[in-house]
Enzyme design. Structure first.
Site, short mmCIF file in Angstrom:
data_model
loop_
_atom_site.label_atom_id
_atom_site.label_comp_id
_atom_site.label_asym_id
_atom_site.label_seq_id
_atom_site.Cartn_x
_atom_site.Cartn_y
_atom_site.Cartn_z
N ASP A 61 -3.26 39.61 -33.82
CA ASP A 61 -2.84 38.76 -32.86
C ASP A 61 -3.62 37.23 -32.78
O ASP A 61 -3.10 36.06 -32.71
CB ASP A 61 -2.68 39.17 -31.27
CG ASP A 61 -1.82 40.37 -31.18
OD1 ASP A 61 -0.61 40.38 -31.99
OD2 ASP A 61 -1.80 40.97 -30.29
N ASP A 135 -1.52 30.78 -23.74
CA ASP A 135 -1.92 30.34 -22.53
C ASP A 135 -2.88 29.11 -22.47
O ASP A 135 -3.82 29.07 -23.63
CB ASP A 135 -2.53 31.41 -21.41
CG ASP A 135 -3.59 32.17 -22.07
OD1 ASP A 135 -4.59 31.70 -22.85
OD2 ASP A 135 -3.54 33.61 -22.03
N ASP A 164 -12.26 31.90 -9.58
CA ASP A 164 -12.75 31.87 -10.98
C ASP A 164 -12.11 30.79 -11.77
O ASP A 164 -12.60 30.30 -12.68
CB ASP A 164 -12.89 33.40 -11.48
CG ASP A 164 -14.02 34.02 -11.00
OD1 ASP A 164 -14.69 33.77 -10.27
OD2 ASP A 164 -13.92 35.29 -11.19
N TYR A 177 -4.03 37.68 -21.09
CA TYR A 177 -5.02 37.48 -20.22
C TYR A 177 -4.17 37.53 -18.61
O TYR A 177 -4.59 38.13 -17.66
CB TYR A 177 -5.74 36.23 -20.30
CG TYR A 177 -6.94 35.93 -19.52
CD1 TYR A 177 -7.47 36.93 -18.54
CD2 TYR A 177 -7.69 34.60 -19.35
CE1 TYR A 177 -8.35 36.56 -17.66
CE2 TYR A 177 -8.72 34.47 -18.70
CZ TYR A 177 -9.11 35.38 -17.76
OH TYR A 177 -10.09 35.14 -16.90
#
Length: 276
Positions: A61, A135, A164, A177
């Protein structure tokens, strides 16, 4: 197909055994006029790649993400992803399925699907416009304190929260993620974007789904925290005070070859949920 390119992750094939095998199989099934082996860190003239009819990517990936980020603005060649890595969630086939994949391409038993890309720029910084297949993440550094973020959609304030960071994800990135941070799974052919807070300290901060044509602006309120923008987990840029991250759907698409026997849900069950 007359001109075929091959990109391979050299870390996974240091002795070129896989590369040489693939070249032999490509000649056997597709009989191209030219096979061009391309370094994954290619720095040559992109015009040399525009004549390619097919680009075979050998890796996992991460290799595919790097190809999407590096080449999507200059070529729109269909990509055949062959997994020689670990998870291989984004690839078309495993290396053990190479013969079948090349045969299907030979007889035209395949389709080319378009996957949405994100475009990212940093306001107040002179840098190139970045592309992401998975992303864009705006988040604090490892040793930094919690930061505050303002998120705007089409220049209208959507949310302010401490945490965060925040993930702006494509449908393809919804299994990465974003998924780990509690974001939703999204069918990969949709043109939508998810906004997912990372460990928000505000109880009502929840993931948000928006149409892909909307523009997102993330404004970190930087005081004592180091905040970075990360593109597909592969490139990171440190933000300074007053920097804002502008994210929108890219005009280009990532074009990947797929086969009818590899459904999205079958891949989900096998590789994400570990259900055979």
């Amino acid at each position: 197909m007359r001109n075929i390119g091959i990109i391979i992750n050299k870390e996974k094939d240091k002795e070129n055994k896989i590369l040489n095998l693939v070249i032999l199989k490509v000649k056997e099934y597709l009989n191209p006029d030219e096979i061009k082996v391309i370094d994954q860190f290619y720095k040559g003239d992109y015009k040399d790649l525009m004549s390619l009819d097919l680009l075979i990517v050998l890796g996992g990936d991460g290799t595919l993400l790097g190809v999407a980020r590096k080449f999507s603005t200059v070529i729109d060649t269909p990509i055949l992803g062959i997994n020689i890595g670990n998870l291989g969630f984004l690839v078309t086939a495993e290396i053990s399925e190479l013969d079948e994949a090349l045969y299907r391409i030979k007889v035209g038993d395949y389709k080319v699907e378009e996957r949405m890309l994100l475009s990212c720029t940093i306001e107040g910084v002179t840098c190139s416009e970045e592309r992401a297949l998975n992303d864009i993440v705006v988040a604090r550094g490892t040793l930094s304190r919690m930061a505050q973020y303002e998120v705007f959609i089409n220049d209208e304030l959507y949310a302010t929260f401490k945490g965060d960071g925040v993930i702006i994800s494509t449908p393809v990135g919804s299994t990465a993620y974003s998924f780990s941070a509690g974001g939703p799974l999204i069918m990969p052919d949709l043109q939508i974007v998810s906004i997912v807070p990372i460990c928000p300290h505000t109880p009502n901060s929840r993931p948000m789904i928006i149409d892909g044509n909307n523009k997102v602006r993330v404004k970190p309120l930087i005081n004592e925290s180091d905040v970075f923008v990360t593109i597909d987990g592969q490139k990171a840029l440190k933000l300074e005070k007053h920097n804002e991250v502008l994210i929108k759907k890219a005009k280009e698409f990532f074009r990947i070859i797929s086969f009818d026997n590899k459904s999205y849900f079958k891949v989900l069950r096998k590789k994400l949920f570990k259900i055979e």
